[in-house]
Scaffold this motif. Structure first.
Motif, PDB file in Angstrom:
ATOM      1  N   ALA A  81       0.868  -1.181   0.000  1.00 34.61           N
ATOM      2  CA  ALA A  81       0.000   0.000   0.000  1.00 34.61           C
ATOM      3  C   ALA A  81       0.897   1.221   0.000  1.00 34.61           C
ATOM      4  CB  ALA A  81      -0.909   0.003   1.223  1.00 34.61           C
ATOM      5  N   LEU A  82       0.373   2.288  -0.584  1.00 31.15           N
ATOM      6  CA  LEU A  82       1.144   3.527  -0.730  1.00 31.15           C
ATOM      7  C   LEU A  82       0.255   4.716  -0.396  1.00 31.15           C
ATOM      8  CD1 LEU A  82       3.523   5.294  -1.972  1.00 31.15           C
ATOM      9  CD2 LEU A  82       2.356   5.044  -4.158  1.00 31.15           C
ATOM     10  N   GLY A  83       0.777   5.651   0.382  1.00 31.04           N
ATOM     11  CA  GLY A  83       0.018   6.872   0.627  1.00 31.04           C
ATOM     12  C   GLY A  83       0.173   7.382   2.043  1.00 31.04           C
ATOM     13  N   TYR A  84      -0.709   8.317   2.361  1.00 32.51           N
ATOM     14  CA  TYR A  84      -0.734   8.877   3.726  1.00 32.51           C
ATOM     15  C   TYR A  84      -2.201   9.050   4.088  1.00 32.51           C
ATOM     16  CZ  TYR A  84      -0.227  12.400   7.397  1.00 32.51           C
ATOM     17  OH  TYR A  84      -0.332  13.119   8.557  1.00 32.51           O
ATOM     18  N   ASP A  91      -4.621   9.542   1.618  1.00 30.84           N
ATOM     19  CA  ASP A  91      -5.206   8.735   0.552  1.00 30.84           C
ATOM     20  C   ASP A  91      -4.278   7.564   0.310  1.00 30.84           C
ATOM     21  OD1 ASP A  91      -7.281  10.594   0.109  1.00 30.84           O
ATOM     22  OD2 ASP A  91      -5.825  11.870  -0.935  1.00 30.84           O
ATOM     23  N   VAL A  92      -4.807   6.355   0.523  1.00 33.33           N
ATOM     24  CA  VAL A  92      -3.953   5.170   0.438  1.00 33.33           C
ATOM     25  C   VAL A  92      -4.434   4.268  -0.695  1.00 33.33           C
ATOM     26  CG1 VAL A  92      -3.071   3.172   1.719  1.00 33.33           C
ATOM     27  CG2 VAL A  92      -3.557   5.304   2.927  1.00 33.33           C
ATOM     28  N   ILE A  93      -3.500   3.831  -1.537  1.00 36.67           N
ATOM     29  CA  ILE A  93      -3.890   2.915  -2.619  1.00 36.67           C
ATOM     30  C   ILE A  93      -3.149   1.587  -2.468  1.00 36.67           C
ATOM     31  CG2 ILE A  93      -4.466   4.701  -4.327  1.00 36.67           C
ATOM     32  CD1 ILE A  93      -1.638   3.946  -5.598  1.00 36.67           C
ATOM     33  N   PRO A  94      -3.821   0.486  -2.853  1.00 37.98           N
ATOM     34  CA  PRO A  94      -3.123  -0.808  -2.814  1.00 37.98           C
ATOM     35  C   PRO A  94      -2.379  -1.047  -4.122  1.00 37.98           C
ATOM     36  CG  PRO A  94      -5.431  -1.145  -3.382  1.00 37.98           C
ATOM     37  CD  PRO A  94      -5.242   0.345  -3.241  1.00 37.98           C
ATOM     38  N   SER A  95      -1.400  -1.951  -4.067  1.00 38.80           N
ATOM     39  CA  SER A  95      -0.655  -2.339  -5.277  1.00 38.80           C
ATOM     40  C   SER A  95      -1.330  -3.567  -5.879  1.00 38.80           C
ATOM     41  CB  SER A  95       0.775  -2.700  -4.890  1.00 38.80           C
ATOM     42  OG  SER A  95       0.776  -3.945  -4.203  1.00 38.80           O
ATOM     43  N   LEU A  96      -0.702  -4.111  -6.896  1.00 35.99           N
ATOM     44  CA  LEU A  96      -1.116  -5.434  -7.383  1.00 35.99           C
ATOM     45  C   LEU A  96      -0.686  -6.463  -6.341  1.00 35.99           C
ATOM     46  CD1 LEU A  96       0.079  -5.296 -11.099  1.00 35.99           C
ATOM     47  CD2 LEU A  96      -2.237  -4.955 -10.231  1.00 35.99           C
ATOM     48  N   VAL A 118      -4.975  -2.106   2.774  1.00 33.14           N
ATOM     49  CA  VAL A 118      -5.217  -0.682   3.030  1.00 33.14           C
ATOM     50  C   VAL A 118      -5.720  -0.478   4.472  1.00 33.14           C
ATOM     51  CG1 VAL A 118      -6.663   1.306   2.381  1.00 33.14           C
ATOM     52  CG2 VAL A 118      -5.578  -0.098   0.602  1.00 33.14           C
ATOM     53  N   LYS A 119      -6.593  -1.396   4.945  1.00 36.17           N
ATOM     54  CA  LYS A 119      -7.138  -1.277   6.303  1.00 36.17           C
ATOM     55  C   LYS A 119      -6.034  -1.361   7.353  1.00 36.17           C
ATOM     56  CE  LYS A 119     -11.833  -2.684   6.478  1.00 36.17           C
ATOM     57  NZ  LYS A 119     -12.701  -3.827   6.361  1.00 36.17           N
ATOM     58  N   ILE A 120      -5.151  -2.344   7.182  1.00 30.38           N
ATOM     59  CA  ILE A 120      -4.065  -2.526   8.158  1.00 30.38           C
ATOM     60  C   ILE A 120      -3.106  -1.340   8.095  1.00 30.38           C
ATOM     61  CG2 ILE A 120      -2.051  -3.944   8.725  1.00 30.38           C
ATOM     62  CD1 ILE A 120      -3.723  -6.406   7.868  1.00 30.38           C
ATOM     63  N   PHE A 121      -2.785  -0.917   6.883  1.00 32.79           N
ATOM     64  CA  PHE A 121      -1.888   0.232   6.678  1.00 32.79           C
ATOM     65  C   PHE A 121      -2.438   1.445   7.434  1.00 32.79           C
ATOM     66  CE2 PHE A 121      -0.267   3.883   4.309  1.00 32.79           C
ATOM     67  CZ  PHE A 121       1.003   3.513   3.888  1.00 32.79           C
ATOM     68  N   LYS A 122      -3.740   1.692   7.273  1.00 34.07           N
ATOM     69  CA  LYS A 122      -4.340   2.863   7.933  1.00 34.07           C
ATOM     70  C   LYS A 122      -4.385   2.703   9.448  1.00 34.07           C
ATOM     71  CE  LYS A 122      -7.078   4.917   4.286  1.00 34.07           C
ATOM     72  NZ  LYS A 122      -8.427   5.182   3.773  1.00 34.07           N
ATOM     73  N   ALA A 123      -4.672   1.469   9.901  1.00 35.58           N
ATOM     74  CA  ALA A 123      -4.738   1.231  11.347  1.00 35.58           C
ATOM     75  C   ALA A 123      -3.399   1.524  12.009  1.00 35.58           C
ATOM     76  CB  ALA A 123      -5.163  -0.206  11.626  1.00 35.58           C
ATOM     77  N   LEU A 124      -2.317   1.305  11.263  1.00 35.23           N
ATOM     78  CA  LEU A 124      -0.993   1.575  11.823  1.00 35.23           C
ATOM     79  C   LEU A 124      -0.519   2.990  11.493  1.00 35.23           C
ATOM     80  CD1 LEU A 124       0.897  -1.822  11.372  1.00 35.23           C
ATOM     81  CD2 LEU A 124      -0.452  -0.988  13.278  1.00 35.23           C
ATOM     82  N   GLY A 159      -0.191   4.403   8.696  1.00 37.48           N
ATOM     83  CA  GLY A 159       0.826   4.251   7.655  1.00 37.48           C
ATOM     84  C   GLY A 159       1.121   5.518   6.883  1.00 37.48           C
ATOM     85  N   CYS A 160       2.345   5.566   6.366  1.00 36.34           N
ATOM     86  CA  CYS A 160       2.803   6.702   5.565  1.00 36.34           C
ATOM     87  C   CYS A 160       3.876   6.147   4.638  1.00 36.34           C
ATOM     88  CB  CYS A 160       3.377   7.760   6.504  1.00 36.34           C
ATOM     89  SG  CYS A 160       3.826   9.298   5.686  1.00 36.34           S
ATOM     90  N   GLY A 161       3.866   6.577   3.374  1.00 34.87           N
ATOM     91  CA  GLY A 161       4.862   6.039   2.441  1.00 34.87           C
ATOM     92  C   GLY A 161       4.408   4.698   1.904  1.00 34.87           C
ATOM     93  N   VAL A 162       5.296   3.706   1.982  1.00 37.85           N
ATOM     94  CA  VAL A 162       4.949   2.401   1.416  1.00 37.85           C
ATOM     95  C   VAL A 162       5.198   1.277   2.425  1.00 37.85           C
ATOM     96  CG1 VAL A 162       7.236   2.044   0.351  1.00 37.85           C
ATOM     97  CG2 VAL A 162       5.253   0.944  -0.653  1.00 37.85           C
ATOM     98  N   ALA A 163       4.314   0.279   2.414  1.00 35.90           N
ATOM     99  CA  ALA A 163       4.510  -0.928   3.228  1.00 35.90           C
ATOM    100  C   ALA A 163       3.987  -2.110   2.436  1.00 35.90           C
ATOM    101  CB  ALA A 163       3.762  -0.810   4.552  1.00 35.90           C
ATOM    102  N   ARG A 164       4.522  -3.293   2.732  1.00 29.32           N
ATOM    103  CA  ARG A 164       4.036  -4.500   2.056  1.00 29.32           C
ATOM    104  C   ARG A 164       3.528  -5.477   3.108  1.00 29.32           C
ATOM    105  NH1 ARG A 164       8.535  -7.472   0.660  1.00 29.32           N
ATOM    106  NH2 ARG A 164       7.803  -9.092   2.052  1.00 29.32           N
TER     107      ARG A 164
END
Ligand SMILES: Nc1ncnc2c1ncn2[C@@H]1O[C@H](COP(=O)(O)OP(=O)(O)O)[C@@H](O)[C@H]1O
Ligand SMILES: [Mg+2]
Length: 384
Positions: A230-233, A235-240, A293-299, A301-306
Motif C-alpha cells: 500500500a502507498l500513501g498517507y 489517501d492510500v492505494i493498494p498495489s497489485l 489498506v485497512k491494516i496500513f491505515k490502522a498503523l 501508515g505513511c509512504g509504502v509498506a508490504r
C-alpha cells in the motif's frame, strides 16, 4: 530550489546489507533535478557517517577503509553536523529512511528524528514499532478481524528459566509442523521449521540469539504466499498482488536476495522470482487489497509498506502473516504494473511528499501546556 534529502541506510541490524541495496537501488531512480541528496550511512556499530562514495555499491567492497575516508556526523536540530574543528551543518528537508530491521524499521530512528524535528519518510514511531514486532502486529491483525496463524509467544528469559514448561505450553496449544521466528527481525534470518521436539528446542535456541522474544506458529500447509503493498498517507492505494516463488518449504534469504549466483547484480527483493499478478481469484485479490489498506491505515501508515499473506486457494481463505515498512526494494515492482502505472521515480516522489505532509500535520498539534503549577508550588515553598 532542490529539496534536500538525506538518504539514511545501513544500520545496527541483521538486515544491514539489504538496507544498503534498497537505498542504492532507489537512489538510481531519484530525480536529481528535484533533490539534492546527502547519503547518511549508519555502520554496523550504529555510528553515522557521510561521504559521496556511499552512493555507489562498488565502494562497499572494503567498508573499513571506506569509513576511514568518511566524515562522522551527529544530530542537531533540523539536520546533522560533522563534528570537530571544521564542523559543518547538514540541513535536511527530509530524511528518506531505507532501514530494515533493528534501530531503523522499528521506531528507534524515527523517535530520534522526531526529537530533532527532522521530517522523515515512512511509518511513524508507533506504526514502525508495531509493524516490526511479529507478535504485537498479529494481535492487531486479529483485533481488526483478520485471520492469522495459531501462535504462542515466549520470552527468552522465561525460556532460559524453564524451557520444559515453555515446551509443554507450546505443545498444548499448537500442532507440528511449527515455524519458529525471532519476533522482531526480517529477511527470514533465524526462522526455522520444526517437525519434532528436538527441532523445536534447537530452533528456539537459534531464534533466541536474534531476539528476546520468540514466536512459534503452526505452519501453513498447502497454502501459497501472496504479498500486497500500500502507498500513501491520507489517501492510500493498494498495489497489485504478487506470489513470491520459493525454492523450498520456506521463502529463504537466498530466494529473496541471492538468486542468480555470486556474480549476479543483486537488486535486493526485486530479484526474487515472482508471479504478478498472483494466481488468485479477482474476489480474493480485492479482499487482500482492501485488507492491506485497512491494516496500513490502522498503523497510521505513511509512504509504502508490504503486507504478506498465506492463501488457501481451494478454500478461498487468507491469513495475514506480517507487515514490512519499508519493504525490500520499496516493493516498486508492485506499483509499476498497476493500470495507473506508478514509475519508481514517481513512487519515490510520493513517499517524500507523504513524509513532508505528515510533518506539516504534526504542526497542528500543541505539544506544550502553559501551567502555573511549578511557579505556584515554588511560591508555596517546594514539594513538601
Ligand atoms: N506459519 C507459517 N507457515 C509456513 N511458512 C511460514 C510461516 N511463517 C513463515 N513462513 C515462511 O517463512 C518466510 C519468512 O517468514 P516471515 O514471517 O515472512 O518473516 P520475514 O520477516 O523474515 O520475511 C515466509 O515467507 C514463509 O516462506
Ligand atoms: Mg516476510
Amino acid at each position: 530550489m532542490a529539496i534536500r534529502v538525506g538518504l539514511f541506510f545501513g544500520g545496527r541490524s541483521t538486515e544491514h546489507e539489504v538496507s544498503v541495496i534498497t537505498a542504492l537501488g532507489a537512489y538510481e531512480h531519484l530525480d536529481k533535478n528535484k533533490y539534492e541528496v546527502t547519503p547518511i550511512y549508519v555502520s554496523k556499530t550504529g555510528d553515522f557517517y557521510t561521504n559521496p562514495k556511499f552512493l555507489q555499491l562498488k565502494n562497499f567492497k572494503d567498508v573499513d577503509s571506506l569509513l576511514l575516508s568518511s566524515t562522522k556526523i551527529n544530530f542537531s536540530k533540523g539536520g546533522l553536523n560533522s563534528g570537530g574543528f571544521f564542523s559543518k551543518a547538514i540541513t535536511l528537508d527530509i530524511a528518506f529512511l531505507f532501514f530494515h530491521g533493528s534501530f531503523g524499521e522499528d521506531g528507534v530512528i524515527q523517535g530520534l528524528l522526531e526529537m530533532y524535528k527532522i521530517p522523515y519518510t515512512g511509518f511513524n514511531v508507533m506504526g514502525s514499532a508495531v509493524a516490526m514486532d511479529k507478535v504485537i502486529s498479529k494481535l492487531v491483525f486479529q483485533a481488526l478481524g483478520f485471520n492469522v496463524a495459531k501462535f504462542v509467544s515466549i520470552g527468552r528469559n522465561d525460556w532460559i528459566k524453564d524451557s520444559k514448561n515453555c515446551l509443554i505450553e507450546i505443545k498444548k496449544k499448537l500442532k507440528f509442523p511449527l515455524i519458529i521466528k525471532p519476533a522482531d527481525i526480517g529477511s527470514t534470518i533465524g526462522i526455522n521449521r520444526a517437525k519434532t521436539d528436538m527441532d523445536l528446542e534447537f530452533n528456539i535456541e537459534v531464534a533466541a540469539v536474534y531476539s528476546d522474544k520468540i514466536l512459534i506458529e503452526e505452519a501453513f500447509e498447502g497454502c501459497i504466499e501472496v504479498n500486497c503493498a500500500a502507498l500513501g498517507y491520507n489517501d492510500v492505494i493498494p498495489s497489485l498482488c504478487e506470489m513470491p516463488i520459493r525454492s523450498g518449504e520456506t521463502l529463504s534469504y537466498e530466494d529473496k536476495y541471492l538468486k542468480g549466483g555470486k556474480n549476479a547484480k543483486s537488486t535486493g527483493m526485486a530479484s526474487l522470482s515472482r508471479k504478478i499478478p498472483a494466481p488468485i481469484s479477482q474476489n480474493l485479490t480485492k479482499k487482500i487489497q482492501e485488507t492491506t489498506v485497512k491494516i496500513f491505515k490502522a498503523l497510521e501508515g505513511c509512504g509504502v509498506a508490504r503486507i504478506d499473506y498465506f492463501v488457501d486457494v481451494k478454500k478461498e481463505k487468507f491469513y495475514v502473516n506480517e507487515i514490512n515498512s519499508p519493504p525490500g526494494s520499496l516493493a516498486f515492482y508492485l506499483f509499476e504494473l498497476l493500470p495507473i502505472g506508478i514509475k519508481y521515480s514517481q513512487l519515490l516522489d510520493r513517499i517524500i511528499e507523504d513524509g513532508l505532509k505528515r510533518f506539516e500535520d504534526q504542526k497542528k498539534t500543541q505539544y506544550i501546556f502553559n501551567s502555573p503549577l511549578l511557579s505556584q508550588m515554588a511560591k508555596a515553598g517546594g514539594i513538601n
